[in-house]
Write an enzyme that holds these catalytic residues in place. Structure first.
Site, PDB file in Angstrom:
ATOM      1  N   GLU A  43       0.847  -1.188   0.000  1.00 18.75           N
ATOM      2  CA  GLU A  43       0.000   0.000   0.000  1.00 18.75           C
ATOM      3  C   GLU A  43       0.889   1.246   0.000  1.00 18.75           C
ATOM      4  OE1 GLU A  43      -3.739   1.667   2.708  1.00 18.75           O
ATOM      5  OE2 GLU A  43      -2.159   0.502   3.668  1.00 18.75           O
ATOM      6  N   LYS A 112     -10.514   0.171  -1.511  1.00 14.39           N
ATOM      7  CA  LYS A 112     -10.488  -0.232  -0.103  1.00 14.39           C
ATOM      8  C   LYS A 112     -11.830   0.031   0.576  1.00 14.39           C
ATOM      9  CE  LYS A 112      -7.476   0.356   3.958  1.00 14.39           C
ATOM     10  NZ  LYS A 112      -6.325   1.145   4.467  1.00 14.39           N
ATOM     11  N   CYS A 153      -4.571  -3.637   3.657  1.00 14.38           N
ATOM     12  CA  CYS A 153      -4.192  -3.251   5.013  1.00 14.38           C
ATOM     13  C   CYS A 153      -5.280  -3.465   6.075  1.00 14.38           C
ATOM     14  CB  CYS A 153      -3.701  -1.812   5.011  1.00 14.38           C
ATOM     15  SG  CYS A 153      -2.723  -1.360   6.475  1.00 14.38           S
TER      16      CYS A 153
END
Length: 280
Positions: A43, A112, A153
């Protein structure tokens, strides 16, 4: 045996995009020299620092185009773990994972879904939602030998997302990260291994290291975990390129032995629990 050689890259990206892109190129070339046909970048690989609208890119923007060109030149599939892309709102970008095929084409994109927030006593909150618009779709991308479930993440903390990816056919879970050094020592490896064990999938987790210009410190410790939950490669807190051969027969054998994916009960989980009074 059906194996695929893959690489996971650990970077210390900062606010200098050209330096970051040079580090990306060096890492991708190392992975290609190692014989990898798939490489995963963490990321915030292209830029890691304060939110700047001028660094939000269209998919044909200069930095994304450079990564696409490297995928094409090296004839390698590349997962760009997280980059700010346009959302239609100049104040809030998407944090997007882009998957390039060996022709440099964007074969898949994931925005995300879960946005990070960390509140520590006496310190300003780390609040991704202040400058990021959440996505609303999960994504699986199928290749010749691998089927990859995409995430970024903080998604790692939400087991239901990964179960859905595995049920949709994922044999590999991609978890590119800029994971907090505050929570990383206690949570990072445990959660990665749990996602592998629960879903009988390989987990590939490229990570960032170091402290960015906002003061956010990343944990590093990129990992590759097999579908039985064993760590088969790991980095410390330095830049690294981890290369392994994934054996998809291991995934199939594990799922034949332990059929937990077939034992899900969504008919039960979607109903609210009955509440009982212990002292009633």
């Amino acid at each position: 045996m059906t194996t695929t050689r893959v690489s996971v890259v650990q970077l210390g990206s900062g606010s200098d995009r050209e330096s970051n892109l040079d580090a990306i190129e060096k890492s991708l070339r190392t992975a290609a020299e190692n014989g990898s046909t798939l490489t995963l970048l963490p990321e915030a690989s292209i830029y890691r620092g304060p939110y700047l609208p001028e660094y939000v890119e269209a998919e044909d923007g200069p930095a994304i185009t450079r990564v696409a060109g490297l995928a094409r030149e090296l004839e390698m599939d590349v997962v760009l773990g997280g980059v700010w892309t346009e959302s239609g709102d100049p104040e809030h970008a998407h944090n997007s994972c882009l998957v390039f095929d060996r022709r440099g084409r964007i074969a898949a994109r994931y925005k995300k879904v879960h946005l990070f927030r960390l509140d520590r006593p006496g310190e300003p909150a780390d609040d991704e939602a202040a400058f990021t618009a959440p996505g609303d779709e999960t994504v699986v991308v199928g290749g010749k030998n691998l089927t990859i479930g995409l995430s970024i993440c903080y998604d790692l903390r939400f087991a239901a997302l990964y179960r859905g990816l595995a049920q949709a056919g994922a044999t590999v879970l991609s978890v590119p990260a800029n994971f907090s050094a505050y929570t990383g020592p206690a949570h990072w490896e445990v959660l990665l291994r749990a996602r592998a064990i629960e879903n009988l999938c390989y987990v590939l987790a490229p990570a960032q290291i170091g402290t960015d210009d906002t003061g956010f410190s990343a944990y590093g410790h990129s990992l590759i975990v097999d579908s039985w939950g064993t760590v088969i490669a790991g980095a410390d807190d330095s830049p690294a390129v981890l290369t392994v051969d994934l054996d998809l027969e291991l995934v199939r054998a594990g799922r034949d032995q332990l059929g937990s994916l077939a034992h899900d009960r969504p008919d039960v989980y979607t109903r609210p629990p009955r509440i009982e009074d212990l002292h009633g």
